[in-house]
Design a protein around this motif. Structure first.
Motif, short mmCIF file in Angstrom:
data_model
loop_
_atom_site.label_atom_id
_atom_site.label_comp_id
_atom_site.label_asym_id
_atom_site.label_seq_id
_atom_site.Cartn_x
_atom_site.Cartn_y
_atom_site.Cartn_z
N LYS A 95 45.65 38.70 32.12
CA LYS A 95 44.28 38.24 31.84
C LYS A 95 43.94 38.64 30.43
N LYS B 36 38.29 40.16 29.19
CA LYS B 36 37.86 39.92 30.56
C LYS B 36 38.15 41.13 31.44
N ILE B 37 39.30 41.74 31.16
CA ILE B 37 39.65 42.95 31.92
C ILE B 37 38.60 44.03 31.71
N GLY C 62 35.18 42.97 33.27
CA GLY C 62 35.19 42.92 34.72
C GLY C 62 35.50 44.23 35.39
N ALA C 63 36.28 45.06 34.72
CA ALA C 63 36.77 46.26 35.39
C ALA C 63 36.15 47.54 34.91
N ASP D 137 38.51 39.71 45.26
CA ASP D 137 37.59 39.95 44.14
C ASP D 137 38.11 39.26 42.89
N TRP D 138 37.17 38.67 42.10
CA TRP D 138 37.59 37.88 40.93
C TRP D 138 38.31 38.72 39.89
N ALA D 139 38.04 40.04 39.81
CA ALA D 139 38.66 40.90 38.80
C ALA D 139 39.81 41.73 39.38
N ALA E 79 42.83 41.95 37.21
CA ALA E 79 42.54 42.75 36.03
C ALA E 79 42.66 44.23 36.34
#
Length: 531
Positions: free
Chosen positions: A3, A7-8, A11-12, A52-54, A57
């Motif tokens: 990813k 975004k990582i 999101g994380a 989960d979308w992340a 990630a």
């Protein structure tokens, strides 16, 4: 990478690394957090699901870079809002991991762009850390000691009292009639220096100073000298010049054993403690209610002295064995009767066995019983005394008491009996020929009840009654023809963590064991400062 790193991070980065536990980087709106542990597998995060979308990630950050931390309860809380400070701190943690381990040029380029974006926040963090380090260094350079802590207890009391008819002081021969007492102010300060060199030892140095104030009871000679302490305020009579009040060193050769030695300490430092009646700065003011006068003779415990102590609590269990020996004139080569010094009059040796434990669902519920034995010689009086000290706590309510029985031998000098306080001057019926001896028995008791946290947390309402000296000596009209009885009621109210104010009411009937002495009353307003 699987990813985009941006975004990582977005999101994380609900993560909170060790830096975030520092108060220096916390914004006012940031909630308090416990420390979090490093995660080595996403499966360790209880609230993260593959849907989960992340999720991917997180897998990448955990398994590839190892810079994800979870909360102590095993959760990740990925949906919680993220502050820019948190983002900056987490980014910095990942940069450290990447730079120390491995990263592609593309990864580093993306991280560098993020680093530039949060340059201001990172600079702020560095500035705060630098400032904290400077302040810490200054504190270390100017602190009093790396091994010693200073604490101070100070008491100020206003008192007034009197009697309805008259009270005879057999020591001075003075007769105090009703209204002949003036109000007084009493003060005393104790400065404690507690030093530990190894963590399991303690050197206690206490300096004391007072205004030499005297209360109404003390003015009549009650409880101011001799074997028996009859009721004078315990913090009265403090010297107006600074003196060494306590110098005592204790250490633990084993986990369950404590040994103490010192040239100046008190038997009551070691034995005869009680949760409700033990400290005149904070609970009862009368020296009679603070300690059992037969188990801890006033003639030794008031001046203190040199000696040794031992405390053994096998396995940290319910039982504790204590022993103490104190010689009140250990520094003098000649003493009261048998030569003074470390083993001469006055001295006392006491052994105490305590059983104490909590019970029931309420953690406040506890019970303690202490069985005691004392051998002492003070003022031409030798005794063997056995006693008991008990206390029971049921929630906020408490019951407590002390009792002792003594077998005494009184040695005469041809005119007087020394050391009995109210009988220090020959009252006619107590004459013992020079070299003579009289055997007698004595008893003492006190009992009280208390209630904690009334109106405010830390408050204490308590009352007690007792008789200092019930004896089998002969009597005559007005001399040992009754039994002195003491009463005290107080309410300690905390104004803050460091200041408390305590109104106290005290009364004594048949003072000095004389039926002809009228009741004596006194009231105090005591203020105590501790810091």
């Amino acid at each position: 990478m699987q990813k985009s790193l941006i975004k990582i991070m977005v999101g994380a980065l609900g993560i909170h690394v060790a830096l975030m536990s520092s108060a220096a980087v916390a914004e006012p709106q940031m909630p308090a957090r416990a420390s979090m542990g490093q995660v080595t597998s996403v499966s360790q995060l209880s609230d993260v699901r593959p849907t989960d979308w992340a999720y991917q990630a997180l897998v990448s950050l955990v398994e590839k870079y190892g810079c994800i931390a979870g909360y102590p309860d095993g959760s990740f809380r990925g949906n919680r809002a993220l502050t820019r400070f948190e983002m900056a701190a987490a980014l910095n943690a990942c940069l450290d991991v990447v730079s120390d381990r491995f990263a592609t040029k593309e990864d580093l380029a993306k991280l560098e762009r993020l680093m530039n974006e949060f340059a201001a926040e990172l600079a702020t963090l560095r500035g705060r850390v630098d400032n904290l380090e400077a302040r810490t260094a200054n504190l270390e350079a100017t602190q009093f000691s790396t091994t010693t802590q200073l604490s101070v207890d100070a008491v100020m009391a206003f008192q007034a009292g009197g009697n309805t008819r008259q009270v005879l002081d057999p020591v001075s021969g003075n007769t105090f009639t009703g209204g002949s007492y003036n109000p007084t102010v009493i003060s005393r300060v104790e400065m404690n220096l507690n030093t530990s060199f190894r963590g399991t030892d303690l050197l206690t140095t206490t300096l004391e100073v007072g205004n030499n104030g005297l209360d109404t009871f003390g003015a009549t000679g009650i409880g101011t000298s001799g074997l028996i302490a009859g009721g004078s305020v315990d913090y009265a009579g403090g010297e107006s010049s600074v003196n060494l009040f306590r110098l005592f060193y204790s250490f633990k050769p084993t986990e369950d054993l404590t040994i103490g030695v010192g040239p100046q300490f008190y038997p009551s430092d070691i034995v005869d403690t009680n949760s409700y009646a033990n400290d005149s700065f904070r609970d009862f003011s009368s020296n009679f209610f603070i300690n059992n006068p037969l188990i801890v003779p006033y003639a030794v415990n008031d001046p203190g002295g040199a000696g040794v102590s031992i405390e053994w609590k096998p396995g940290g269990g319910f039982f504790t064995l204590r022993g103490v020996y104190v010689a009140a004139e250990a520094g003098a080569p000649t003493g009261v009767a048998t030569g003074g010094g470390l083993f001469g009059d006055p001295y006392q040796g006491t052994v105490e066995l305590e059983f104490a434990r909590t019970f029931g669902a309420n953690e406040r519920n506890n019970f303690a019983v202490r069985l005691q034995y004392t051998n002492s010689s003070s003022g031409n009086i030798s005794q063997n005394a056995g006693g008991i000290n008990v206390e029971l706590t049921l929630g906020k309510f408490g019951l407590f008491g002390r009792y002792a029985y003594s077998d005494m031998k009184l040695y005469g000098d041809g005119a007087t009996i020394n050391g009995l306080g109210p009988f220090a001057v020959d009252p006619g019926v107590f004459v013992i020929p020079a070299g003579g001896r009289v055997n007698t028995t004595a008893q003492t008791w006190m009992a009280g009840l208390a209630y904690r946290d009334l109106l405010a947390d830390g408050s204490l309402l308590a009352a007690a009654v007792g008789q200092p000296f019930i004896n089998s000596l002969g009597s005559a009209p007005g001399i040992n023809d009754s039994t002195q009885t003491n009463y005290e009621l107080f309410f300690r109210y905390p104004l803050s963590d460091n200041i408390s104010i305590t109104p106290v009411f005290m009364a004594i009937t048949n003072a000095n064991n004389s039926a002809t002495n009228s009741p004596i009353f006194q009231g105090l307003i005591r203020t105590t400062f501790s810091f």
